[in-house]
Design an enzyme around this catalytic site. Structure first.
Site, PDB file in Angstrom:
ATOM      1  N   GLU A  99       0.771  -1.109   0.014  1.00  0.00           N
ATOM      2  CA  GLU A  99       0.141   0.255   0.161  1.00  0.00           C
ATOM      3  C   GLU A  99       0.705   1.019   0.014  1.00  0.00           C
ATOM      4  OE1 GLU A  99      -2.213   1.083  -0.845  1.00  0.00           O
ATOM      5  OE2 GLU A  99      -4.672   1.071   0.023  1.00  0.00           O
ATOM      6  N   ASP A 100       0.167   2.451  -0.573  1.00  0.00           N
ATOM      7  CA  ASP A 100       0.494   3.686  -0.895  1.00  0.00           C
ATOM      8  C   ASP A 100       1.260   3.906   0.882  1.00  0.00           C
ATOM      9  OD1 ASP A 100      -1.800   3.987  -0.407  1.00  0.00           O
ATOM     10  OD2 ASP A 100      -1.620   5.707  -1.975  1.00  0.00           O
ATOM     11  N   ASP A 103      -3.746   5.125   6.962  1.00  0.00           N
ATOM     12  CA  ASP A 103      -4.144   6.148   7.591  1.00  0.00           C
ATOM     13  C   ASP A 103      -4.447   5.933   8.566  1.00  0.00           C
ATOM     14  OD1 ASP A 103      -4.024   9.372   7.719  1.00  0.00           O
ATOM     15  OD2 ASP A 103      -6.380   9.490   6.269  1.00  0.00           O
ATOM     16  N   PHE A 152      -0.780  15.720   4.820  1.00  0.00           N
ATOM     17  CA  PHE A 152      -1.469  15.877   3.610  1.00  0.00           C
ATOM     18  C   PHE A 152      -0.695  15.635   2.820  1.00  0.00           C
ATOM     19  CE2 PHE A 152      -3.440  15.589  -0.350  1.00  0.00           C
ATOM     20  CZ  PHE A 152      -4.522  14.165  -0.272  1.00  0.00           C
ATOM     21  N   ARG A 165       0.433  12.585  -8.933  1.00  0.00           N
ATOM     22  CA  ARG A 165       0.923  11.443  -8.393  1.00  0.00           C
ATOM     23  C   ARG A 165       2.040  10.918  -9.451  1.00  0.00           C
ATOM     24  NH1 ARG A 165      -3.555   8.026  -6.559  1.00  0.00           N
ATOM     25  NH2 ARG A 165      -5.448   8.651  -7.653  1.00  0.00           N
TER      26      ARG A 165
HETATM   27  P1  IMP Z   1      -7.551   4.812   5.121  1.00  0.00           P
HETATM   28  O1  IMP Z   1      -6.037   4.539   5.594  1.00  0.00           O
HETATM   29  O2  IMP Z   1      -8.649   3.837   4.809  1.00  0.00           O
HETATM   30  O3  IMP Z   1      -7.493   6.238   6.212  1.00  0.00           O
HETATM   31  O4  IMP Z   1      -6.865   5.323   3.685  1.00  0.00           O
HETATM   32  C1  IMP Z   1      -5.960   5.143   2.787  1.00  0.00           C
HETATM   33  C2  IMP Z   1      -5.495   6.006   1.967  1.00  0.00           C
HETATM   34  O5  IMP Z   1      -5.937   7.129   1.776  1.00  0.00           O
HETATM   35  C3  IMP Z   1      -4.802   5.995   0.912  1.00  0.00           C
HETATM   36  O6  IMP Z   1      -4.216   4.538  -0.040  1.00  0.00           O
HETATM   37  C4  IMP Z   1      -5.084   7.437   0.881  1.00  0.00           C
HETATM   38  O7  IMP Z   1      -5.474   6.867  -1.414  1.00  0.00           O
HETATM   39  C5  IMP Z   1      -5.451   8.390   0.938  1.00  0.00           C
HETATM   40  N1  IMP Z   1      -4.624   8.895   2.041  1.00  0.00           N
HETATM   41  C6  IMP Z   1      -4.590   8.865   2.916  1.00  0.00           C
HETATM   42  N2  IMP Z   1      -3.521   9.997   3.498  1.00  0.00           N
HETATM   43  C7  IMP Z   1      -3.068  10.591   2.383  1.00  0.00           C
HETATM   44  C8  IMP Z   1      -2.610  11.771   2.510  1.00  0.00           C
HETATM   45  O8  IMP Z   1      -1.652  12.070   2.317  1.00  0.00           O
HETATM   46  N3  IMP Z   1      -2.326  11.951   1.203  1.00  0.00           N
HETATM   47  C9  IMP Z   1      -2.657  11.415  -0.239  1.00  0.00           C
HETATM   48  N4  IMP Z   1      -3.875  10.387   0.337  1.00  0.00           N
HETATM   49  C10 IMP Z   1      -3.734   9.681   1.538  1.00  0.00           C
HETATM   50 MG    MG Z   2      -5.063   4.554  -2.133  1.00  0.00          MG
END
Ligand code: IMP
Ligand code: MG
Length: 180
Positions: A99-100, A103, A152, A165
């Protein structure tokens, strides 16, 4: 127009990312030797990290994709919609989801639950960036690129309204960009 001019500061440089991808790939290559792992890339944010990591892995492996998107429902749990599933059969396979960023952890935990239904032999997580202070569900990646503060960020796959991206590093946008 040059998207680099919209960046206030670089949080993780191209050199740091490349070095860390090599380190993580070396560990994965050692730990998964003989296991023919299936690496899964959640679209679209993980694409850059996924490609860089896979290129440095030296053992036999296969890869596939999944598309999940999360949005806040009326309850505080959030709702995750999966619109593309890997075609590789995961039963008895060793799966690594790459995963990238983690969060709140909601997207990834929904992906893990969905893939577990196929009875893989194991599932581990790799993420380029971890924002542990934002976690809403308990989830931990075994392989973490960088732990970052609650800011962010964009670049190296991560977007703001689908843009940025393609930056080769991870950075923070100038405040003026948000008021455009
Ligand atoms: P979560 O862990 O379900 O809240 O969501 C993770 C996703 O939210 C990631 O795969 C990203 O697409 C997006 N995301 C969370 N933080 C950031 C950020 O700082 N920049 C850009 N996308 C983010
Ligand atoms: Mg994402």
């Amino acid at each position: 127009m040059n998207i680099n001019h919209d960046i206030e500061k670089i949080l993780v440089s191209e050199e740091e990312i490349n070095k860390r991808c090599k380190e993580l790939a070396k560990v994965i290559s050692e730990e998964y030797d003989g296991k023919m792992p299936v690496l899964i890339c959640p679209l679209k944010g993980a694409v850059s990290f996924f490609a860089h990591l896979c290129e440095q892995i030296t053992i036999p492996m296969v890869y596939d994709f999944i598309k999940a998107s999360s949005y806040e429902g009326t309850s505080s749990t959030g709702i995750v919609n999966i619109s593309y599933m890997p075609t590789t059969k995961l039963e008895n396979r060793h799966v690594i989801i790459v995963e990238d960023i983690i969060d709140t952890g909601r997207t990834l935990s929904a992906v893990v639950e969905e893939l577990k239904k196929q009875n893989p032999a194991s599932i581990e997580l790799a993420c380029l960036l971890d924002k542990p202070s934002m976690r809403k569900v308990s989830i931990e990646a075994k392989y973490v690129g960088f732990v970052i503060p609650n800011e962010f960020v964009v670049g190296f796959g991560l977007d703001y309204n689908e843009e940025y991206r393609n930056l080769p590093y991870v950075g923070v946008l100038k405040p003026a960009v948000y008021s455009k």
